[in-house]
Design an enzyme around this catalytic site. Structure first.
Site, PDB file in Angstrom:
ATOM      1  N   HIS A  35       0.845  -1.183   0.000  1.00 18.54           N
ATOM      2  CA  HIS A  35       0.000   0.000   0.000  1.00 18.54           C
ATOM      3  C   HIS A  35       0.890   1.247   0.000  1.00 18.54           C
ATOM      4  O   HIS A  35       1.847   1.334   0.736  1.00 18.54           O
ATOM      5  CB  HIS A  35      -0.848  -0.041   1.271  1.00 18.54           C
ATOM      6  CG  HIS A  35      -1.923   0.990   1.344  1.00 18.54           C
ATOM      7  ND1 HIS A  35      -3.222   0.665   1.631  1.00 18.54           N
ATOM      8  CD2 HIS A  35      -1.898   2.321   1.180  1.00 18.54           C
ATOM      9  CE1 HIS A  35      -3.946   1.764   1.651  1.00 18.54           C
ATOM     10  NE2 HIS A  35      -3.169   2.796   1.368  1.00 18.54           N
ATOM     11  N   HIS A  62       1.249  -0.593   7.281  1.00 15.99           N
ATOM     12  CA  HIS A  62       0.883   0.101   6.056  1.00 15.99           C
ATOM     13  C   HIS A  62       2.048   0.967   5.552  1.00 15.99           C
ATOM     14  O   HIS A  62       2.787   1.534   6.366  1.00 15.99           O
ATOM     15  CB  HIS A  62      -0.294   1.053   6.333  1.00 15.99           C
ATOM     16  CG  HIS A  62      -1.609   0.567   5.834  1.00 15.99           C
ATOM     17  ND1 HIS A  62      -2.386  -0.316   6.527  1.00 15.99           N
ATOM     18  CD2 HIS A  62      -2.287   0.854   4.693  1.00 15.99           C
ATOM     19  CE1 HIS A  62      -3.496  -0.550   5.854  1.00 15.99           C
ATOM     20  NE2 HIS A  62      -3.472   0.149   4.723  1.00 15.99           N
ATOM     21  N   SER A  92      -1.015   0.949  11.248  1.00 17.45           N
ATOM     22  CA  SER A  92      -0.486   2.217  10.745  1.00 17.45           C
ATOM     23  C   SER A  92       0.972   2.397  11.151  1.00 17.45           C
ATOM     24  O   SER A  92       1.376   1.976  12.237  1.00 17.45           O
ATOM     25  CB  SER A  92      -1.320   3.365  11.328  1.00 17.45           C
ATOM     26  OG  SER A  92      -0.671   4.600  11.117  1.00 17.45           O
ATOM     27  N   GLU A 140      -6.353  -6.392   1.767  1.00 15.01           N
ATOM     28  CA  GLU A 140      -5.668  -5.973   2.979  1.00 15.01           C
ATOM     29  C   GLU A 140      -6.431  -6.586   4.153  1.00 15.01           C
ATOM     30  O   GLU A 140      -7.621  -6.349   4.320  1.00 15.01           O
ATOM     31  CB  GLU A 140      -5.665  -4.448   3.078  1.00 15.01           C
ATOM     32  CG  GLU A 140      -5.041  -3.820   1.839  1.00 15.01           C
ATOM     33  CD  GLU A 140      -4.816  -2.333   1.986  1.00 15.01           C
ATOM     34  OE1 GLU A 140      -3.982  -1.957   2.803  1.00 15.01           O
ATOM     35  OE2 GLU A 140      -5.488  -1.563   1.281  1.00 15.01           O
ATOM     36  N   TYR A 193     -10.643  -4.506   1.851  1.00 12.03           N
ATOM     37  CA  TYR A 193     -10.218  -4.989   3.165  1.00 12.03           C
ATOM     38  C   TYR A 193     -10.952  -6.260   3.594  1.00 12.03           C
ATOM     39  O   TYR A 193     -12.008  -6.589   3.054  1.00 12.03           O
ATOM     40  CB  TYR A 193     -10.467  -3.883   4.199  1.00 12.03           C
ATOM     41  CG  TYR A 193      -9.428  -2.782   4.130  1.00 12.03           C
ATOM     42  CD1 TYR A 193      -8.411  -2.694   5.074  1.00 12.03           C
ATOM     43  CD2 TYR A 193      -9.434  -1.848   3.095  1.00 12.03           C
ATOM     44  CE1 TYR A 193      -7.445  -1.702   5.008  1.00 12.03           C
ATOM     45  CE2 TYR A 193      -8.469  -0.849   3.016  1.00 12.03           C
ATOM     46  CZ  TYR A 193      -7.481  -0.783   3.978  1.00 12.03           C
ATOM     47  OH  TYR A 193      -6.518   0.185   3.910  1.00 12.03           O
TER      48      TYR A 193
HETATM   49 ZN    ZN Z   1      -4.561   0.081   3.078  1.00 10.94          ZN
END
Ligand code: ZN
Length: 580
Positions: A6, A115, A159, A351, A392
């Site tokens: 990503h 990510h 994240s 994802e 997702y």
């Molecule tokens: Zn993503």
């Protein structure tokens, strides 16, 4: 198996479905071909370099490089399941290293769940983000024929912006549920460890460096640790194209046609999308009549789709939208590699969140061990975003919370169970062929539509020419300086021409110019700007010595371009004066 990572900093316009083309105004001709050509040339180069090697599995731990961006979803998973793990993200890095017959390290794939969104969506330069930076650093350190791949695994809710979400106006924490600041979600943004203050664009570059460097260092330590385990035996695989819209599970539950929930429109604290919805809208009675009207003009969801996707309030009935072609995929490629007796790779076309990935790994590995296909101590990784992209996948419990990831889980609340069932069948089929999935048929190619204006004409001012330098760099520069030059240039869309890079830093070696850095380097930047209707100026910068050490010597900056004259293309280039 082609596995992506990503990034908010890549070119778009190459995926087949409408939903993924909205931001790029359809397919971008030339760009998709450039990506395909690069992938093919990498495969050809790998094939031509085949030689006897050994494969070594290594595992390490990396902390302080990821956080969960949807804790309320994660907390919906059963307490006894959460108690099995030390946190709400995976912190292990799993590596498959390649050594030649002499034992030299030739390459490595290293999977770590984070990510590639260290670069905020305000960045408009093409960048491989933290995964690309890790790869760049290791290949620099190891030498030119070494290949370092950094894979994205179960990072759906993970994240790299470890400072966490903060209100950009006050510096206060966001409200943890809706991720808003007094009702405004556009102000609630998470930044990485290199970010210092609001509006600090350089902070995203610094964060990319920090998160990328951590992954590089951990990967290099794993490879050098001497603790790797060799896997031997055949490389086995299974592959099937599966219609994911109507998978019936043993308990009678089934998947749905695709749909996006309201919270999809909110985006995440890694990249806020719009103000029209919150994260966590999980009632089908959600009452925003204006949005409902807009939605129903596009396509009102059927009663069947609404019931199947509940409790997702449907914003986009993508599975029922077929104009001008499918908005979301229906048929997806599923793939497994069994690499010797001790390593398994799941090629997963979405994802997948932390807990979803843990469940999928366990159910698939259990089936492989039960069938005697791998040893009981085998390792398994999920190569996320492989072979296709379908948004997702969350657990059933996370889906109920309907944050961004749940709202973007296409095939309804039982999506994960469907994937677990299908991958278990594929895993069992190695020992029991009667469990095999039908190979299926790939989805038909769609007709490409592009709504982006073609480049018609490039010109230069009278008396100038393409490649002419309008601002020269200084005669002398030092480590730590930023060297800049401006060129009369063209629209960059047809490509760089020349050596395949829009710019190079060249060094004088024995009277000959040689390329020292290109536009893939982290120390170089290439900016383009249209002037008037058909002229362009390009600014090339070089941060001397920021990542790559620079020996004293004679250097120049070179720009390469292709200009367009009503459908005809010609390449050109230009170089600055030499400097020390
Ligand atoms: Zn993503």
């Amino acid at each position: 198996m082609i596995s992506a990572t990503h990034t908010h900093s890549g070119p778009a316009g190459y995926l087949d479905q409408v939903l993924y083309q909205v931001t790029s105004y359809g397919i971008v001709p030339g760009e998709r071909e450039a990506l395909a050509a690069g992938i093919v040339s990498a495969i050809v180069a790998a094939h031509n370099d085949l030689s006897a090697s050994s494969l070594e599995i290594g595992v390490g731990q990396l902390f302080d490089a990821n956080i969960n961006r949807s804790p309320p979803s994660y907390l919906a998973n059963p307490a006894e399941e959460r108690a099995l793990y030390n946190g709400n993200t995976d912190t292990n890095m799993t590596q498959l290293a390649v050594r030649d017959a002499a034992g030299n390290l030739r390459g490595a794939a290293s999977w770590f769940a984070v990510h590639g969104t260290s670069m905020n969506n305000t960045n408009d330069l093409v960048s491989g983000d933290n995964k690309g930076f890790a790869s760049y650093l290791w290949e620099l350190a190891q030498g030119s024929d070494f290949v370092a791949a950094f894979g994205q695994t179960n990072a759906g809710d993970v994240s790299p912006n470890t400072n966490g979400p903060v209100c950009q106006d006050t510096g206060a924490p966001c409200d943890g549920g809706k991720e808003s600041c007094g009702g405004n979600i556009l102000l609630c943004i998470a930044h990485g460890p290199g970010f210092t203050s609001a509006g600090d664009l350089g902070g995203d570059f610094a964060s990319t460096r920090i998160i990328g460097t951590k992954q590089f260092e951990t990967a290099r330590e794993i490879a050098a640790s001497g603790t790797g385990v060799t896997t031997t035996g055949p490389v086995l695989f299974r592959h099937a194209f599966v219609d994911m819209t109507d998978v019936v599970l043993p308990d009678g539950n089934h998947t749905c046609k695709p749909a996006m929930g309201y919270s999809f429109a909110a985006g995440t604290t890694d990249g806020v999308a719009t103000q029209i919805a919150w994260q966590g809208d999980n009632t089908t009675n959600y009452d925003n009549p204006l949005i409902d009207i807009a939605r129903d003009i596009l396509h009102p969801p059927s009663a069947e789709l609404t019931a199947c996707q509940a409790p997702k309030p449907i914003l986009l009935a993508t599975g029922e939208m077929t104009f001008p072609y499918d908005w979301d995929p229906h048929v997806l490629p599923l793939q497994i590699f069994v690499v010797g007796r001790k390593f398994v790779i799941i090629g997963f076309p979405s994802e997948i969140t932390t807990m979803s990935g843990r469940r999928l790994r366990k159910s698939t590995l259990d089936a492989l061990i039960a069938g005697g296909t791998v040893d009981a101590d085998a390792h398994i990784v999920i190569a996320g975003l492989s072979n296709h992209y379908a948004s997702y996948v969350t657990t059933f419990e996370e889906y109920g919370v309907q944050r961004y990831e749940g709202a973007s889980t296409l095939f309804g609340p039982h999506t994960l169970q469907a994937y677990q069932s299908l991958f278990s069948q594929m895993a069992t089929s190695f020992s029991d062929p009667s469990a095999s999935l039908a190979p299926g048929t790939p989805p038909a190619d769609v007709k490409d539509l592009s709504f982006i204006t073609a480049v018609v004409l490039d010109t230069t001012p009278i008396g100038s020419s393409f490649g002419a330098v309008t601002i020269q760099p200084p005669a002398v520069a030092h480590t730590g300086d930023t060297v800049t030059a401006t060129f009369q240039c063209s629209h960059p869309r047809p490509g760089p021409g020349g050596p395949g890079s829009f710019m190079t830093v060249d060094v004088l070696n024995g009277g000959e110019w040689a390329v020292f850095l290109d536009d893939a380097g982290w120390d170089t930047k290439f900016h383009w700007k249209r002037e008037g209707s058909s002229e362009s100026l390009c600014v090339v910068t070089w941060n001397v010595g920021a990542t790559v050490n620079v020996p004293a010597g004679t250097y120049r900056l070179t720009y390469n371009g292709v200009h367009t004259t009503f459908g005809f293309h010609a390449s050109h280039s230009g170089s600055t004066d030499a400097f020390q």
